[in-house]
Design a protein around this motif. Structure first.
Motif, PDB file in Angstrom:
ATOM      1  N   PRO A  23     -10.226 -11.049   1.580  1.00 37.90           N
ATOM      2  CA  PRO A  23      -9.592 -10.312   0.483  1.00 37.90           C
ATOM      3  C   PRO A  23     -10.135  -8.898   0.299  1.00 37.90           C
ATOM      4  N   ASP A  24     -11.274  -8.604   0.930  1.00 36.13           N
ATOM      5  CA  ASP A  24     -11.890  -7.282   0.763  1.00 36.13           C
ATOM      6  C   ASP A  24     -11.469  -6.279   1.834  1.00 36.13           C
ATOM      7  N   PHE A  25     -10.738  -6.749   2.845  1.00 38.04           N
ATOM      8  CA  PHE A  25     -10.315  -5.830   3.908  1.00 38.04           C
ATOM      9  C   PHE A  25      -9.294  -4.839   3.345  1.00 38.04           C
ATOM     10  N   PRO A  26      -9.475  -3.526   3.570  1.00 38.19           N
ATOM     11  CA  PRO A  26      -8.548  -2.531   3.004  1.00 38.19           C
ATOM     12  C   PRO A  26      -7.117  -2.713   3.506  1.00 38.19           C
ATOM     13  N   GLY A  27      -6.191  -2.879   2.562  1.00 38.78           N
ATOM     14  CA  GLY A  27      -4.800  -3.119   2.920  1.00 38.78           C
ATOM     15  C   GLY A  27      -4.168  -1.968   3.671  1.00 38.78           C
ATOM     16  N   TRP A  28      -4.547  -0.730   3.329  1.00 36.81           N
ATOM     17  CA  TRP A  28      -3.940   0.427   3.989  1.00 36.81           C
ATOM     18  C   TRP A  28      -4.281   0.463   5.476  1.00 36.81           C
ATOM     19  N   ASP A  50       7.647  -6.003   4.692  1.00 36.77           N
ATOM     20  CA  ASP A  50       6.943  -6.888   5.626  1.00 36.77           C
ATOM     21  C   ASP A  50       5.507  -6.429   5.856  1.00 36.77           C
ATOM     22  N   LEU A  51       5.297  -5.125   5.927  1.00 35.32           N
ATOM     23  CA  LEU A  51       3.934  -4.617   6.103  1.00 35.32           C
ATOM     24  C   LEU A  51       3.088  -4.887   4.859  1.00 35.32           C
ATOM     25  N   THR A  52       3.721  -4.849   3.692  1.00 33.21           N
ATOM     26  CA  THR A  52       3.013  -5.197   2.461  1.00 33.21           C
ATOM     27  C   THR A  52       2.671  -6.685   2.442  1.00 33.21           C
ATOM     28  N   ALA A  53       3.606  -7.515   2.898  1.00 26.19           N
ATOM     29  CA  ALA A  53       3.369  -8.958   2.954  1.00 26.19           C
ATOM     30  C   ALA A  53       2.206  -9.290   3.886  1.00 26.19           C
ATOM     31  N   LEU A  54       2.057  -8.524   4.949  1.00 33.45           N
ATOM     32  CA  LEU A  54       0.940  -8.742   5.865  1.00 33.45           C
ATOM     33  C   LEU A  54      -0.395  -8.620   5.140  1.00 33.45           C
ATOM     34  N   GLN A  55      -0.449  -7.677   4.202  1.00 34.18           N
ATOM     35  CA  GLN A  55      -1.691  -7.490   3.443  1.00 34.18           C
ATOM     36  C   GLN A  55      -1.990  -8.719   2.581  1.00 34.18           C
ATOM     37  N   LEU A  56      -0.935  -9.276   1.984  1.00 29.83           N
ATOM     38  CA  LEU A  56      -1.108 -10.478   1.160  1.00 29.83           C
ATOM     39  C   LEU A  56      -1.565 -11.669   1.991  1.00 29.83           C
ATOM     40  N   ILE A  57      -0.963 -11.820   3.164  1.00 33.50           N
ATOM     41  CA  ILE A  57      -1.291 -12.954   4.029  1.00 33.50           C
ATOM     42  C   ILE A  57      -2.713 -12.847   4.551  1.00 33.50           C
ATOM     43  N   PHE A  58      -3.137 -11.628   4.878  1.00 34.26           N
ATOM     44  CA  PHE A  58      -4.476 -11.434   5.441  1.00 34.26           C
ATOM     45  C   PHE A  58      -5.563 -11.708   4.408  1.00 34.26           C
ATOM     46  N   GLU A  59      -5.212 -11.610   3.120  1.00 30.48           N
ATOM     47  CA  GLU A  59      -6.189 -11.890   2.070  1.00 30.48           C
ATOM     48  C   GLU A  59      -6.675 -13.336   2.107  1.00 30.48           C
ATOM     49  N   TYR A  60      -5.943 -14.192   2.796  1.00 32.60           N
ATOM     50  CA  TYR A  60      -6.346 -15.599   2.939  1.00 32.60           C
ATOM     51  C   TYR A  60      -7.704 -15.690   3.631  1.00 32.60           C
ATOM     52  N   TRP A  61      -7.953 -14.781   4.561  1.00 38.30           N
ATOM     53  CA  TRP A  61      -9.217 -14.769   5.302  1.00 38.30           C
ATOM     54  C   TRP A  61     -10.226 -13.774   4.731  1.00 38.30           C
ATOM     55  N   PRO A 120      -2.077 -23.326  -8.091  1.00 33.98           N
ATOM     56  CA  PRO A 120      -2.821 -22.082  -8.349  1.00 33.98           C
ATOM     57  C   PRO A 120      -2.618 -21.049  -7.243  1.00 33.98           C
ATOM     58  N   GLY A 121      -2.316 -19.810  -7.648  1.00 34.02           N
ATOM     59  CA  GLY A 121      -2.189 -18.715  -6.685  1.00 34.02           C
ATOM     60  C   GLY A 121      -0.899 -18.705  -5.898  1.00 34.02           C
ATOM     61  N   LEU A 122       0.050 -19.579  -6.266  1.00 31.86           N
ATOM     62  CA  LEU A 122       1.316 -19.617  -5.533  1.00 31.86           C
ATOM     63  C   LEU A 122       2.029 -18.279  -5.616  1.00 31.86           C
ATOM     64  N   TYR A 123       2.023 -17.687  -6.816  1.00 26.22           N
ATOM     65  CA  TYR A 123       2.576 -16.346  -6.969  1.00 26.22           C
ATOM     66  C   TYR A 123       2.024 -15.704  -8.234  1.00 26.22           C
ATOM     67  N   SER A 124       1.564 -14.447  -8.091  1.00 28.89           N
ATOM     68  CA  SER A 124       1.126 -13.660  -9.234  1.00 28.89           C
ATOM     69  C   SER A 124       1.309 -12.191  -8.873  1.00 28.89           C
ATOM     70  N   GLU A 125       1.004 -11.298  -9.816  1.00 26.26           N
ATOM     71  CA  GLU A 125       1.175  -9.878  -9.558  1.00 26.26           C
ATOM     72  C   GLU A 125       0.207  -9.374  -8.494  1.00 26.26           C
ATOM     73  N   ASP A 126      -0.922 -10.046  -8.361  1.00 25.60           N
ATOM     74  CA  ASP A 126      -1.943  -9.572  -7.431  1.00 25.60           C
ATOM     75  C   ASP A 126      -1.967 -10.342  -6.116  1.00 25.60           C
ATOM     76  N   THR A 127      -1.536 -11.602  -6.135  1.00 24.95           N
ATOM     77  CA  THR A 127      -1.628 -12.417  -4.928  1.00 24.95           C
ATOM     78  C   THR A 127      -0.358 -13.227  -4.705  1.00 24.95           C
TER      79      THR A 127
END
Length: 524
Positions: A140-145, A127-138, A283-290
């Motif tokens: 993408p450069d914010f550090p995930g860690w 879930d914490l990893t998913a938060l990083q993916l969701i936040f990339e919507y706004w 586009p971007g629905l699912y990939s290794e990076d997003t």
């Protein structure tokens, strides 16, 4: 005061003893409890009826539905997604009825399997990893860690202070989920009927594009099952909250009885609309990076300027809620393992608010896996964790069904069937159906890792749980020389709930009276 090791026999004087160190109450779960045949019932029963009802939803609506459905749609297509979620939903329903029967009779905090604890701990990381993916919507450069660290601290604090704080936070976050799903269902119908940016009727045309409705053949169809299992994970949360639920013999059956309608409304109807409104080629629905939530895409199609950001923010809070729930569940499982002698006894230590704080810290430490997203990509890491958790969920359901079959056999053999507060009306076929089907799915859902080419990493994520569980079970049996307990020797007295053991919050009861609130009560 003498300290009792986890699993030790109750002292003959049966008197409760407390000790204090620097003003903090030190409580061990295995200290004797007066006037009750209860050895593990030392957690504070502070979760009210409304909180337990909502937590039952909160554990199921989260990352798997909001974000995992995108992967399901992209890899399996709309028909595979709908069928897989429906089939898994039937097994979950039968499992929940079996679990509810046992939890109402013996409401303690969880089940004694180390694998279940690891599952919830990894779920928190997912879930914490998913938060990083969701936040990339706004951004993408914010550090995930950094984002993961912020929310990790918030979850730990919410779970370590008091169970009432956890319950209240989960209540409001889960209520937001329910409202969001209802709005989405309405919005999804409107978008499909023509209320979208192009103003055109969509209907079922996305079921006939490209390889749809079944994408990827049998491999794509099989792979969706583990995603669906990941999405449904947490439905067994009623067993986790049982140890801290007021009047569990009344409240737990009520939660279980409504599971069917929740599965139908929140899952089956939602994935049907997603498959109708969003093409699997988006586009971007699912990939290794997003990964993009299809729920967000549907709201974007509605044409409102801020719709996409709004639903993405709601999904972010929903994922946070799912992580909060997973951490709570994992903590209570580790606590119960310590109580029953399957883990070091210090994990059963409670603070002044009767929260197993050491177990909270130990469980949350596993969730630090989320920081791996900064090195291998959040999308790839989330996919691996999703597979591990999905298989682990299925193994937990298999264990619950085995326990249910043996439990009912023991109850009947000892002539205590009439004492069951709630009876599983699908017994005996229900537990057997869920047991056999889940066992089959665990073996075949990794089909995609063999074809068209073998993927070692995916193979590990699909099947690593099987040898781990086997080694843990056989290792425990061999090291402890324990035997399988016969029906007549099963202990059906210890930990059985005695009505009146906890104080009922009269204000909470008053809150839920009245016909005008029956609809909300049914939903949550």
């Amino acid at each position: 005061m003498s300290q009792y090791a986890a699993g030790a026999k109750q002292a003959s004087d049966n008197t409760e003893k407390d000790s204090y160190q620097t003003g903090e109450e030190v409580v061990y779960a295995t200290d004797p409890v007066p006037d009750h045949h209860v050895s593990a019932d030392r957690l504070a029963r502070k979760l009210s009826a409304r909180q337990v009802q909502m937590i039952a939803i909160g554990g199921t609506i989260g990352t798997g539905l909001f974000l995992g459905s995108g992967k399901s749609l992209a890899t399996g297509g709309p028909a595979s997604m709908l069928l897989s979620y429906s089939i898994v939903g039937t097994t979950v329903f039968c499992t929940m009825l079996a679990l509810g029967e046992m939890a109402a009779f013996m409401p303690i905090a969880g089940v004694n399997t180390m694998g279940s604890w690891f599952n919830d701990a990894v779920s928190t990381a997912s879930d914490l990893t998913a938060l990083q993916l969701i936040f990339e919507y706004w951004n993408p450069d914010f550090p995930g860690w950094a984002l993961g660290l912020i929310f990790w601290v918030a979850l730990v604090l919410a779970n370590i202070i008091t169970v009432r704080a956890y319950g209240e936070l989960e209540y409001w976050l889960s209520l937001l989920k329910v409202i969001t799903i209802i709005i989405f269902i309405i919005m999804g119908i409107v978008v499909n009927a023509g209320g979208n940016q192009s103003g055109s009727y969509i209907g079922g045309k996305y079921w006939n594009i490209g390889d749809a409705p079944f994408v990827g053949g049998i491999g794509g169809f099989a792979s969706v099952f583990v995603t669906a299992a990941f999405a449904y994970g947490g439905t067994e949360s009623i067993a986790i909250t049982a140890g801290e639920t007021k009047d569990p013999t009344k409240n737990l059956p009520r939660v279980v009885k409504n599971v069917f309608w929740r599965i139908l409304l929140f899952y089956i109807l939602s994935v049907l609309l997603l498959g109708l409104d969003v093409p699997y080629t988006y586009p971007g629905l699912y990939s290794e990076d997003t990964a993009t939530s299809p729920f967000t895409i549907v709201f974007q199609k509605a044409g409102a300027v801020a719709a996409g950001s709004f639903i993405n923010a709601v999904i972010l809070t929903s994922v946070l809620s799912a992580g909060n729930h997973a951490l709570f569940a994992g903590t209570r499982l580790l606590y119960t393992l310590a109580v029953e002698g399957y883990a070091p006894p210090f994990f059963s230590r409670l603070n002044r608010n009767k929260v197993p704080w050491i177990a909270v810290l130990a469980t949350s430490s596993i969730s630090l896996l989320c920081f791996g997203g900064s090195f291998i990509g959040a999308g790839e890491l989330w996919s691996w964790l999703q597979n591990i958790v999905g298989v682990s969920n299925q193994l937990s359901w298999i264990a619950i069904c085995i326990a249910s079959i043996r439990f009912r056999a023991a109850v009947e053999a000892q002539g205590k069937t009439h004492l069951l507060p709630f009876k599983n009306y699908t017994y005996p076929w229900g537990p057997w159906y869920s047991l056999l089907l889940n066992s089959f799915l665990v073996l075949v859902q990794g089909w995609s890792c063999f074809s068209p080419t073998f993927s070692g990493v995916d193979f590990v994520s699909y099947y690593i749980q099987l040898p781990i569980m086997l080694v843990m079970y056989v290792g425990w049996k061999a090291s402890k020389r324990s035997k399988i307990v016969t029906k007549m020797d099963m202990d059906l007295e210890t930990d059985v709930y005695v009505k009146g053991h906890d104080n009922v919050d009269m204000e909470d009861l008053k809150t839920w009276k009245g016909r005008s609130r029956k609809t909300l009560r049914w939903l949550c």
